[in-house]
Design a protein around this motif. Structure first.
Motif, short mmCIF file in Angstrom:
data_model
loop_
_atom_site.label_atom_id
_atom_site.label_comp_id
_atom_site.label_asym_id
_atom_site.label_seq_id
_atom_site.Cartn_x
_atom_site.Cartn_y
_atom_site.Cartn_z
N THR A 184 29.34 45.53 35.37
CA THR A 184 28.49 45.26 36.54
C THR A 184 29.30 45.06 37.82
O THR A 184 28.83 45.41 38.89
CB THR A 184 27.64 44.00 36.29
N ARG A 185 30.47 44.47 37.72
CA ARG A 185 31.29 44.25 38.90
C ARG A 185 32.75 44.51 38.56
O ARG A 185 33.16 44.36 37.40
CB ARG A 185 31.14 42.82 39.43
N SER A 186 33.51 44.87 39.56
CA SER A 186 34.93 45.12 39.35
C SER A 186 35.70 44.70 40.60
O SER A 186 35.28 44.97 41.73
CB SER A 186 35.18 46.61 39.06
N PHE A 187 36.78 43.99 40.40
CA PHE A 187 37.66 43.57 41.49
C PHE A 187 39.04 44.16 41.24
O PHE A 187 39.45 44.34 40.09
CB PHE A 187 37.75 42.04 41.56
N ARG A 188 39.74 44.39 42.32
CA ARG A 188 41.10 44.88 42.17
C ARG A 188 42.05 43.95 42.92
O ARG A 188 41.70 43.38 43.96
CB ARG A 188 41.24 46.30 42.68
N ARG A 189 43.22 43.83 42.40
CA ARG A 189 44.23 42.95 42.98
C ARG A 189 45.56 43.67 42.96
O ARG A 189 46.01 44.10 41.89
CB ARG A 189 44.33 41.64 42.20
N LEU A 190 46.18 43.81 44.12
CA LEU A 190 47.49 44.45 44.24
C LEU A 190 48.52 43.37 44.47
O LEU A 190 48.40 42.57 45.40
CB LEU A 190 47.50 45.45 45.40
N ALA A 191 49.52 43.32 43.63
CA ALA A 191 50.53 42.27 43.72
C ALA A 191 51.91 42.89 43.63
O ALA A 191 52.13 43.89 42.93
CB ALA A 191 50.36 41.24 42.61
N GLY A 192 52.82 42.28 44.35
CA GLY A 192 54.22 42.70 44.32
C GLY A 192 55.12 41.54 43.97
O GLY A 192 54.65 40.44 43.68
#
Length: 201
Positions: A184-192
């Motif tokens: 139903t929902r999706s989040f994205r997280r970009l990390a370095g």
């Protein structure tokens, strides 16, 4: 049970033996004690029947509590303590100031209740109704709902990957996940290594 034995020792004139006092006091108190233990164990039955996370959290506590109650009922130390009291010279009647004050308040309250039975019943009924009214505002869940259906999907990319490339990869993964009807929902997280960015869609 021990309190009843203590009471019988206080009321004894010394003519009865320790065995008779303990036997009579135990027989007098065993039925109420067993009934009380049974009531507590029955109250723990809902904890035994719980499933999922609540069951894993509360089942060990309820089992330990139940075993402790059964063990304390089956293996009382009343006889040993009664023998110790006899060897110590008997039991003398002694009450602290707090117990004396409580006895007076209880006796006066009991006399008022017996002489004003209708008023006492009305007060008890009003308290019962108030309990049901207040209980209707309580939630039906024993525990707050846990988001157990969430998935944390992690992709490890090369350290020298550009931000644009990693953002495109995260976007593609998000689109693939959203293609499933159960998602139903999706989040994205970009990390370095030193910074992190989180985007909500």
């Amino acid at each position: 049970m021990l309190e009843n034995i203590y009471r019988r020792f206080q009321a004894s004139d010394g003519a009865d033996s320790t065995f008779d006092l303990v036997a009579d006091a135990t027989a007098e108190a065993v039925r109420p004690v067993l009934f009380s233990v049974l009531v507590i164990i029955v109250a723990l039955i809902p904890l035994f029947t719980m499933q999922g996370v609540p069951g894993k959290i509360f089942a060990p506590m309820s089992e330990t509590y139940g075993f402790a109650l059964v063990g304390a009922t089956c293996l009382p130390s009343a006889g040993t303590r009664a023998r110790f009291m006899e060897k110590a010279g008997g039991v003398r009647a002694h009450h602290t100031r707090l117990v004396t004050w409580l006895n007076k308040r209880y006796a006066s309250s009991l006399r008022w209740t017996l002489t004003h039975r209708k008023t006492a019943l009305v007060i008890a009924g009003a308290a019962l109704v108030a309990t049901f009214v207040l209980g209707s505002f309580l939630g039906g869940e024993f525990m707050p709902k846990l988001e157990e259906g969430n998935l944390w999907v992690r992709a490890t990319l090369p350290q020298d990957v550009s931000y644009e490339s990693s953002a495109k990869t995260a976007h593609d993964i998000r689109e693939i996940l959203l293609s499933f009807p159960v998602v139903t929902r999706s989040f994205r997280r970009l990390a370095g290594p030193t910074t992190a960015r989180r985007h909500h869609f």
